[in-house]
Design a protein around this motif. Sequence first.
Motif, short mmCIF file in Angstrom:
data_model
loop_
_atom_site.label_atom_id
_atom_site.label_comp_id
_atom_site.label_asym_id
_atom_site.label_seq_id
_atom_site.Cartn_x
_atom_site.Cartn_y
_atom_site.Cartn_z
N SER A 179 0.82 -1.22 0.00
CA SER A 179 0.00 0.00 0.00
C SER A 179 0.84 1.27 0.00
N GLY A 180 1.91 1.30 -0.79
CA GLY A 180 2.71 2.51 -0.89
C GLY A 180 3.82 2.56 0.13
N PRO A 181 4.50 3.72 0.22
CA PRO A 181 5.69 3.82 1.07
C PRO A 181 5.41 4.07 2.55
N LEU A 182 4.16 4.30 2.93
CA LEU A 182 3.80 4.57 4.33
C LEU A 182 4.58 5.77 4.87
N ASN A 183 4.36 6.91 4.25
CA ASN A 183 5.04 8.14 4.66
C ASN A 183 4.52 8.66 5.99
N VAL A 184 5.28 9.54 6.60
CA VAL A 184 4.93 10.12 7.90
C VAL A 184 4.64 11.61 7.71
N LEU A 185 3.43 12.03 8.08
CA LEU A 185 3.02 13.42 7.96
C LEU A 185 3.27 14.15 9.27
N GLY A 186 3.52 15.43 9.15
CA GLY A 186 3.64 16.27 10.34
C GLY A 186 2.27 16.57 10.93
N GLY A 187 2.03 17.84 11.27
CA GLY A 187 0.81 18.19 11.97
C GLY A 187 -0.45 18.07 11.13
N ILE A 188 -1.47 17.45 11.69
CA ILE A 188 -2.80 17.38 11.07
C ILE A 188 -3.81 17.92 12.07
#
Length: 399
Positions: free
Chosen positions: A320-329
Amino acid sequence: MKLSRLCQTAGLGLLFSVSLALSVASAQTEITPAPGSIGADIPAAYFGPDPSQTAKELVGPVQLLRSGEVDLKNATITLPLYRGQTRAGKNVWYVLTDTTDQGNAAALGLNYSAKLQYAAVGKAARNATLEKDGTLTFENGTVDFSPERRIVPGNAPDFFPPKSFTPGSVGDADYTPLIRLTNSGGNVYNAPIIAYNVSKDQLAKSCVAQGGKVDHALVHDKVVSICPEGENGGTVTLRLTTGFSFAKPVLYLSLDANQGLPAAFEEVTVAPGLNDLPRGGDDGAFSPVERLFAAVNGPTGKGNPQRQGFNSALGDPGVSGPLNVLGGIPTVATDYSPIWDLNVYAWTKASIDAGYRARNIEEFQILGLAERGFITGPGGGKFGSSGFVVNCPIVYRFK
């Protein structure tokens, strides 16, 4: 008919395609939290409601982009489809996801992003005029959806960077998903184009609910179904992307990128106007962006609970893709922006040899690893902004 796919390389020795069904199944097993009843002596039905139902800042699932219906099983969202026009009268079909107008965000179920106010620089935001009939007329910006997306991965074990790539849709020099309403308060909206210069009848053939089949030569590659007419107006169903934000699994909508490589990788539109956005400022004054962290050489192997990164996304078919990490949501931080400044990193050989390489799931975990030298920029370079930005509105927070 345009088919998005990963193409054969000599190193892989076979042709494999992006499998939506496998990716969705993988997403469910990779990021969906287990029920609290595991290891307890009572069934899940005996547990009370999630704390997020009392206050969305607490632990539990929250739909953040509330203007559409999320299908968690298939990892999609169905949004209202809007029709506007260029000054020359050509149809522009688009969606709305974020705005600097806090009141309208609440009224329409959009994401509120104060940071977008500072995105109206250079060509990063196009001007749009609200007409008497409620439609928008766009000053400029067009998108060609006819190219066929292709990626030729590198040779194992370094599938990234790819040997070659072709984005599936390309905007002209003026295109950006961001618009500024010139006659209605000057607010900035995130309004990505989903189809351009096609008629309602042409789009109706891509309405899966009516027996149609999506023609990605006419519409965005993330479209699962598009129906310009319906009981409640037009709708479009779009595939979501899985990731994490501050240790919480999330789904987000990836739609545009400033350059060809991230656009091809993410199956999104090249939006050259986004190149005018300042990058590297993160949470500083007047910064329009928030950071997104992407691993080049994270752990690989479909089914590996530590799997993450570009090498895995290109080399592990059906994930399911690279599983990136997002900052603030929203609900976690106050600095949310749908425009993400990619901070691409690589694990050092010393870290890998020592067995330290693992899946990262929150921003400060990654920043700590960079501070201690366990990760660097690609090729041992400086950790920080890669110069790539992507338009990825947040949709859903699991926990």
